[in-house]
Design a protein around this motif. Structure first.
Motif, PDB file in Angstrom:
ATOM      1  N   UNK A   1      -0.436  -5.539   3.675  1.00 13.43           N
ATOM      2  CA  UNK A   1       0.889  -5.008   3.331  1.00 13.43           C
ATOM      3  C   UNK A   1       0.800  -3.546   2.919  1.00 13.43           C
ATOM      4  N   UNK A   2      -0.211  -3.215   2.144  1.00  9.70           N
ATOM      5  CA  UNK A   2      -0.384  -1.822   1.722  1.00  9.70           C
ATOM      6  C   UNK A   2      -0.680  -0.924   2.919  1.00  9.70           C
ATOM      7  N   UNK A   3      -1.520  -1.388   3.812  1.00  9.18           N
ATOM      8  CA  UNK A   3      -1.868  -0.606   5.001  1.00  9.18           C
ATOM      9  C   UNK A   3      -0.657  -0.410   5.901  1.00  9.18           C
TER      10      UNK A   3
ATOM     11  N   UNK B   1       3.266   1.877   0.631  1.00 10.38           N
ATOM     12  CA  UNK B   1       4.160   2.106  -0.509  1.00 10.38           C
ATOM     13  C   UNK B   1       3.641   3.208  -1.414  1.00 10.38           C
ATOM     14  N   UNK B   2       4.555   3.889  -2.056  1.00  4.70           N
ATOM     15  CA  UNK B   2       4.128   4.947  -2.984  1.00  4.70           C
ATOM     16  C   UNK B   2       3.956   4.385  -4.392  1.00  4.70           C
ATOM     17  N   UNK B   3       4.269   3.085  -4.578  1.00  2.00           N
ATOM     18  CA  UNK B   3       4.070   2.452  -5.880  1.00  2.00           C
ATOM     19  C   UNK B   3       4.034   0.946  -5.717  1.00  2.00           C
ATOM     20  N   UNK B   4       3.312   0.283  -6.621  1.00  2.00           N
ATOM     21  CA  UNK B   4       3.346  -1.173  -6.766  1.00  2.00           C
ATOM     22  C   UNK B   4       3.970  -1.475  -8.121  1.00  2.00           C
ATOM     23  N   UNK B   5       5.006  -2.316  -8.122  1.00  2.00           N
ATOM     24  CA  UNK B   5       5.618  -2.766  -9.371  1.00  2.00           C
ATOM     25  C   UNK B   5       5.336  -4.261  -9.482  1.00  2.00           C
TER      26      UNK B   5
ATOM     27  N   UNK C   1      -6.741  -0.083  -5.638  1.00  2.00           N
ATOM     28  CA  UNK C   1      -7.829   0.902  -5.719  1.00  2.00           C
ATOM     29  C   UNK C   1      -8.325   1.272  -4.324  1.00  2.00           C
ATOM     30  N   UNK C   2      -8.492   0.264  -3.472  1.00  2.00           N
ATOM     31  CA  UNK C   2      -8.946   0.544  -2.101  1.00  2.00           C
ATOM     32  C   UNK C   2      -7.893   1.330  -1.335  1.00  2.00           C
ATOM     33  N   UNK C   3      -6.638   0.961  -1.534  1.00  2.00           N
ATOM     34  CA  UNK C   3      -5.545   1.649  -0.837  1.00  2.00           C
ATOM     35  C   UNK C   3      -5.441   3.108  -1.275  1.00  2.00           C
ATOM     36  N   UNK C   4      -5.528   3.346  -2.581  1.00  2.00           N
ATOM     37  CA  UNK C   4      -5.407   4.719  -3.071  1.00  2.00           C
ATOM     38  C   UNK C   4      -6.509   5.616  -2.509  1.00  2.00           C
TER      39      UNK C   4
ATOM     40  N   UNK D   1      -1.694  11.706  -5.300  1.00  2.10           N
ATOM     41  CA  UNK D   1      -1.318  12.137  -6.644  1.00  2.10           C
ATOM     42  C   UNK D   1      -0.121  11.371  -7.191  1.00  2.10           C
ATOM     43  N   UNK D   2       0.791  10.990  -6.309  1.00  5.72           N
ATOM     44  CA  UNK D   2       2.042  10.363  -6.750  1.00  5.72           C
ATOM     45  C   UNK D   2       1.994   8.837  -6.791  1.00  5.72           C
ATOM     46  N   UNK D   3       0.922   8.237  -6.294  1.00  9.68           N
ATOM     47  CA  UNK D   3       0.836   6.782  -6.272  1.00  9.68           C
ATOM     48  C   UNK D   3       0.776   6.225  -7.694  1.00  9.68           C
ATOM     49  N   UNK D   4       1.473   5.083  -7.912  1.00 13.07           N
ATOM     50  CA  UNK D   4       1.494   4.449  -9.236  1.00 13.07           C
ATOM     51  C   UNK D   4       1.357   2.932  -9.094  1.00 13.07           C
ATOM     52  N   UNK D   5       0.720   2.336 -10.113  1.00  9.61           N
ATOM     53  CA  UNK D   5       0.630   0.883 -10.256  1.00  9.61           C
ATOM     54  C   UNK D   5       1.273   0.540 -11.594  1.00  9.61           C
ATOM     55  N   UNK D   6       2.467  -0.051 -11.547  1.00 10.83           N
ATOM     56  CA  UNK D   6       3.198  -0.371 -12.781  1.00 10.83           C
ATOM     57  C   UNK D   6       3.111  -1.871 -13.042  1.00 10.83           C
ATOM     58  N   UNK D   7       2.529  -2.207 -14.166  1.00 11.34           N
ATOM     59  CA  UNK D   7       2.272  -3.595 -14.555  1.00 11.34           C
ATOM     60  C   UNK D   7       3.289  -4.009 -15.613  1.00 11.34           C
TER      61      UNK D   7
END
Length: 360
Positions: A67-69, A73-77, A111-114, A123-129
């Motif tokens: 899905x990431x590939x 996405x520029x972020x995961x929520x 981590x692999x995707x980034x 720089x703009x990628x985010x992982x929001x937990x």
């Protein structure tokens, strides 16, 4: 495009609907559709081309990586979680699997995707937990509310599994410089809330003429946060939160469980009076308390207000009135949710108590 996990659940579906209504970006929505995931929550966006739904498990690393590939996405929520305390007492293994192993799988995939991204995209990628105030344990009557620096003291398998996931997110920021953000919220309420939780269950039971069960003495205190306010807070953190930071999100509404039930009864007395007369309060019944029941939660939400300018718009009175009205206007949704797995869970969990249903 953003990737949302658990986007068919209560908070996740509200966030997806809110996002599509307020933002230009699309959503890839990954949800396993367990008992609490409900596609009816997303009926209004079923034909929206900006909403891509994928049924799948966050523990499936190959699926997440694909899905990431594919969607970049520029972020995961990350909402996906087992979240009901009583269920965690009866069957903790599912909570460890989803909340701990699932979060680990997502972090590894992120981590692999980034590492494949460059320049501004990296720089703009985010992982929001998205986490919970329950990781902080229980407060005494005079204790200050939970701040972001409060030591973790989880008291149930659920809160312990969420605490573990929080620690993993923190570790991935400090060890791998993965740009993470964490939010710890108080008790949410509002539309699409699965009716094993206090507010929707009390509404449903009241209208069905069933007992309104109160654990113990009903003096357990929770801070209540209207779900649309929570969604706005998450958008604020994703947009401008400092990487690696935690933000506590609360409603500034500390109420005892008994106060909550009384308020629901009073609203129903006003909006939808009982056919036989009298108050819905007459249906209140006290039942045996659950093991390890935390006495009080309270959130200090000053950091998110100070740094990001977020503060809840709804008071408990305005939010609860909207919630009661929503359940009255969506009886088909309630009936559908109460059938099948939900009803069998109620039977398993509460058939040894003094009434058939009990809640936090």
């Amino acid at each position: 495009m953003i990737l949302v996990t658990g986007g068919a659940g209560f908070i996740g579906s509200n966030f997806v609907l809110d996002w599509l209504d307020t933002e230009a970006e699309g959503v890839v929505n990954l949800d396993k559709l367990t008992y609490s995931g409900n596609m009816a929550n997303l009926a209004s966006v079923a034909d929206n081309p900006r909403h891509i739904f994928v049924r799948g498990d966050i523990c499936d690393g190959a699926l997440v990586a694909e899905l990431l590939k594919q969607h970049k996405p520029r972020a995961i929520v990350h909402f996906a979680a087992e979240s009901h305390v009583d269920r965690s007492i009866h069957a903790p293994a599912a909570f460890v699997q989803t909340n701990v192993n699932g979060t680990f799988t997502l972090l590894e995939a992120a981590r692999a995707y980034q590492s494949t991204l460059t320049g501004a995209e990296r720089d703009n990628f985010r992982f929001l937990h998205v986490s919970t105030d329950e990781v902080y344990g229980s407060l005494g009557p005079g204790d200050p509310p939970f701040s972001e620096t409060k030591a973790y003291e989880p008291n149930s398998p659920y809160s312990a599994s969420k605490a573990a996931s929080d620690h993993l997110v923190r570790a991935y920021f400090h060890t791998y410089v993965l740009p993470t953000l964490t939010t710890n919220c108080s008790n949410n309420y509002g539309p699409f809330h699965f009716p094993e939780k206090l507010i929707p269950l009390i509404i449903a039971n009241a209208r069905a003429g069933k007992p309104l069960p109160i654990y113990g003495d009903g003096q357990q205190i929770r801070d209540w946060l209207y779900v649309s306010d929570h969604c706005a807070a998450i958008r604020s953190v994703l947009a401008a939160g400092r990487v690696g930071e935690t933000y506590n999100v609360g409603g500034w509404n500390e109420k005892t469980n008994l106060e909550v039930v009384h308020t629901i009864c009073d609203l129903l007395d006003e909006i939808d009076p009982r056919a036989q007369g009298g108050s819905y309060r007459e249906q209140i019944t006290y039942v045996t308390d659950r093991p390890g029941h935390d006495r009080r939660y309270a959130i200090d939400a000053r950091k998110i207000e100070r740094e990001l300018g977020w503060r809840p718009r709804e008071t408990f009175q305005t939010g609860l009135r909207k919630t009661v009205q929503w359940y009255l206007e969506n009886e088909d949704w309630v009936r559908n949710v109460q059938s099948g797995e939900y009803q069998s869970w109620i039977d398993r969990n509460y058939n040894q108590r003094s009434v058939s249903e009990a809640v936090e």
